[in-house]
Write a protein that holds these residues in place. Sequence first.
Motif, PDB file in Angstrom:
ATOM      1  N   ALA A  73       0.976   1.835  10.368  1.00 35.46           N
ATOM      2  CA  ALA A  73       0.566   1.679   8.966  1.00 35.46           C
ATOM      3  C   ALA A  73       1.807   1.877   8.101  1.00 35.46           C
ATOM      4  CB  ALA A  73      -0.506   2.694   8.611  1.00 35.46           C
ATOM      5  N   PRO A  74       2.378   0.789   7.581  1.00 38.04           N
ATOM      6  CA  PRO A  74       3.610   0.912   6.799  1.00 38.04           C
ATOM      7  C   PRO A  74       3.345   1.495   5.405  1.00 38.04           C
ATOM      8  CG  PRO A  74       2.858  -1.347   6.797  1.00 38.04           C
ATOM      9  CD  PRO A  74       1.938  -0.585   7.709  1.00 38.04           C
ATOM     10  N   ASP A  75       4.403   1.929   4.754  1.00 33.68           N
ATOM     11  CA  ASP A  75       4.313   2.406   3.369  1.00 33.68           C
ATOM     12  C   ASP A  75       5.503   1.852   2.602  1.00 33.68           C
ATOM     13  OD1 ASP A  75       3.840   3.651   0.994  1.00 33.68           O
ATOM     14  OD2 ASP A  75       4.102   5.697   1.755  1.00 33.68           O
ATOM     15  N   THR A  76       5.363   0.604   2.149  1.00 36.04           N
ATOM     16  CA  THR A  76       6.443  -0.046   1.408  1.00 36.04           C
ATOM     17  C   THR A  76       6.343   0.188  -0.091  1.00 36.04           C
ATOM     18  OG1 THR A  76       5.231  -2.115   1.109  1.00 36.04           O
ATOM     19  CG2 THR A  76       6.519  -1.881   3.154  1.00 36.04           C
ATOM     20  N   SER A  81       3.356  -6.223   0.608  1.00 37.39           N
ATOM     21  CA  SER A  81       4.361  -6.061   1.662  1.00 37.39           C
ATOM     22  C   SER A  81       3.835  -5.181   2.805  1.00 37.39           C
ATOM     23  CB  SER A  81       5.681  -5.542   1.103  1.00 37.39           C
ATOM     24  OG  SER A  81       5.486  -4.388   0.345  1.00 37.39           O
ATOM     25  N   ASP A  82       2.954  -4.224   2.495  1.00 36.00           N
ATOM     26  CA  ASP A  82       2.321  -3.447   3.575  1.00 36.00           C
ATOM     27  C   ASP A  82       1.515  -4.375   4.489  1.00 36.00           C
ATOM     28  OD1 ASP A  82       3.314  -1.031   2.625  1.00 36.00           O
ATOM     29  OD2 ASP A  82       1.411  -0.362   1.767  1.00 36.00           O
ATOM     30  N   GLN A 131      -6.762   2.292   6.615  1.00 39.74           N
ATOM     31  CA  GLN A 131      -7.406   2.508   5.316  1.00 39.74           C
ATOM     32  C   GLN A 131      -6.435   3.090   4.297  1.00 39.74           C
ATOM     33  OE1 GLN A 131     -10.535   1.575   4.306  1.00 39.74           O
ATOM     34  NE2 GLN A 131      -9.912   2.274   2.266  1.00 39.74           N
ATOM     35  N   ILE A 132      -5.461   3.851   4.763  1.00 40.31           N
ATOM     36  CA  ILE A 132      -4.491   4.457   3.848  1.00 40.31           C
ATOM     37  C   ILE A 132      -3.755   3.398   3.023  1.00 40.31           C
ATOM     38  CG2 ILE A 132      -2.586   4.587   5.516  1.00 40.31           C
ATOM     39  CD1 ILE A 132      -1.963   7.354   4.210  1.00 40.31           C
ATOM     40  N   LEU A 133      -3.521   2.220   3.610  1.00 40.72           N
ATOM     41  CA  LEU A 133      -2.871   1.138   2.856  1.00 40.72           C
ATOM     42  C   LEU A 133      -3.703   0.779   1.632  1.00 40.72           C
ATOM     43  CD1 LEU A 133      -2.026  -1.387   5.737  1.00 40.72           C
ATOM     44  CD2 LEU A 133      -0.601   0.458   4.865  1.00 40.72           C
ATOM     45  N   PHE A 134      -4.994   0.676   1.826  1.00 38.06           N
ATOM     46  CA  PHE A 134      -5.895   0.283   0.747  1.00 38.06           C
ATOM     47  C   PHE A 134      -6.100   1.419  -0.247  1.00 38.06           C
ATOM     48  CE2 PHE A 134      -7.077  -2.298   4.470  1.00 38.06           C
ATOM     49  CZ  PHE A 134      -6.641  -3.517   3.984  1.00 38.06           C
ATOM     50  N   ASP A 135      -6.177   2.649   0.267  1.00 42.29           N
ATOM     51  CA  ASP A 135      -6.324   3.799  -0.636  1.00 42.29           C
ATOM     52  C   ASP A 135      -5.132   3.894  -1.586  1.00 42.29           C
ATOM     53  OD1 ASP A 135      -8.705   4.399   0.656  1.00 42.29           O
ATOM     54  OD2 ASP A 135      -7.823   5.996   1.898  1.00 42.29           O
ATOM     55  N   ARG A 136      -3.932   3.714  -1.049  1.00 44.47           N
ATOM     56  CA  ARG A 136      -2.733   3.751  -1.908  1.00 44.47           C
ATOM     57  C   ARG A 136      -2.755   2.605  -2.909  1.00 44.47           C
ATOM     58  NH1 ARG A 136       0.679   5.150   3.179  1.00 44.47           N
ATOM     59  NH2 ARG A 136       0.810   2.896   3.340  1.00 44.47           N
ATOM     60  N   ALA A 137      -3.193   1.421  -2.462  1.00 43.30           N
ATOM     61  CA  ALA A 137      -3.241   0.255  -3.355  1.00 43.30           C
ATOM     62  C   ALA A 137      -4.261   0.474  -4.472  1.00 43.30           C
ATOM     63  CB  ALA A 137      -3.569  -1.009  -2.570  1.00 43.30           C
ATOM     64  N   ILE A 138      -5.384   1.082  -4.153  1.00 42.89           N
ATOM     65  CA  ILE A 138      -6.393   1.383  -5.172  1.00 42.89           C
ATOM     66  C   ILE A 138      -5.831   2.375  -6.180  1.00 42.89           C
ATOM     67  CG2 ILE A 138      -8.636   2.510  -5.544  1.00 42.89           C
ATOM     68  CD1 ILE A 138      -9.479   1.180  -2.803  1.00 42.89           C
ATOM     69  N   GLU A 142      -3.629  -1.788  -7.630  1.00 44.52           N
ATOM     70  CA  GLU A 142      -3.412  -3.121  -7.053  1.00 44.52           C
ATOM     71  C   GLU A 142      -4.683  -3.714  -6.461  1.00 44.52           C
ATOM     72  OE1 GLU A 142       0.592  -3.557  -4.809  1.00 44.52           O
ATOM     73  OE2 GLU A 142      -0.137  -1.513  -4.443  1.00 44.52           O
ATOM     74  N   LEU A 143      -5.682  -2.904  -6.224  1.00 44.04           N
ATOM     75  CA  LEU A 143      -6.880  -3.353  -5.527  1.00 44.04           C
ATOM     76  C   LEU A 143      -8.095  -2.645  -6.109  1.00 44.04           C
ATOM     77  CD1 LEU A 143      -7.613  -5.134  -3.014  1.00 44.04           C
ATOM     78  CD2 LEU A 143      -7.494  -3.044  -1.651  1.00 44.04           C
TER      79      LEU A 143
END
Length: 190
Positions: A73-76, A81-82, A131-138, A142-143
């Motif tokens: 799970a990247p953190d860009t 980009s994630d 899910q962490i990708l989406f949580d950060r985006a929210i 961004e989402l």
Amino acid sequence: MRRRPGGRSARVQDAVFEATFQLLGERGYEGLSIACIAERAGVHETSLYRRWKTKEQLILDAVNQRVAQEIPAPDTGVLRSDLVAVLQSLRLFLQSRVGQALFQTAVATLHVPELCALRQEHWQDRCAHLQILFDRAITRGELSPQVDCQFLLEMLSGILYMRFFVVNEPVDEMLPERVVDLILAGVKSS
């Protein structure tokens, strides 16, 4: 002599998982047994049964470990980009010998209820991990929080599986970007 982190147990597990992947590629699921994995890994069969009660559980643990390594799970700092990084990792994994063997195993075992349940469990674990990708985006705005993130992951990864395993079309390194851009445009406009 420098010792490997994790000691003997980690070395044995690595050898067992590698033997599992090799044998899946060579013999397929039906030709795989705890005994042949133990022999290939150079460990006693009872050692495997103490840790894994079935070959299905062993396969799932091996897959979970490999997928976690190969598709992190990247953190860009940006959702786009994630997601591109995740799809690039998935693209490379599906092109690998292990990825090919695992997909062939999945198809060959659609009739095995234990493995179907384990695959579902694996997918749920991967969704929870990403899910962490989406949580950060929210959090970054961004989402929308209303987006079904599991469904979004299925849409993003589905094209790769379709191209690799159904229509046998090329999957170049630009495809993940194109897929992410198209799907995110649809999510943002809804």
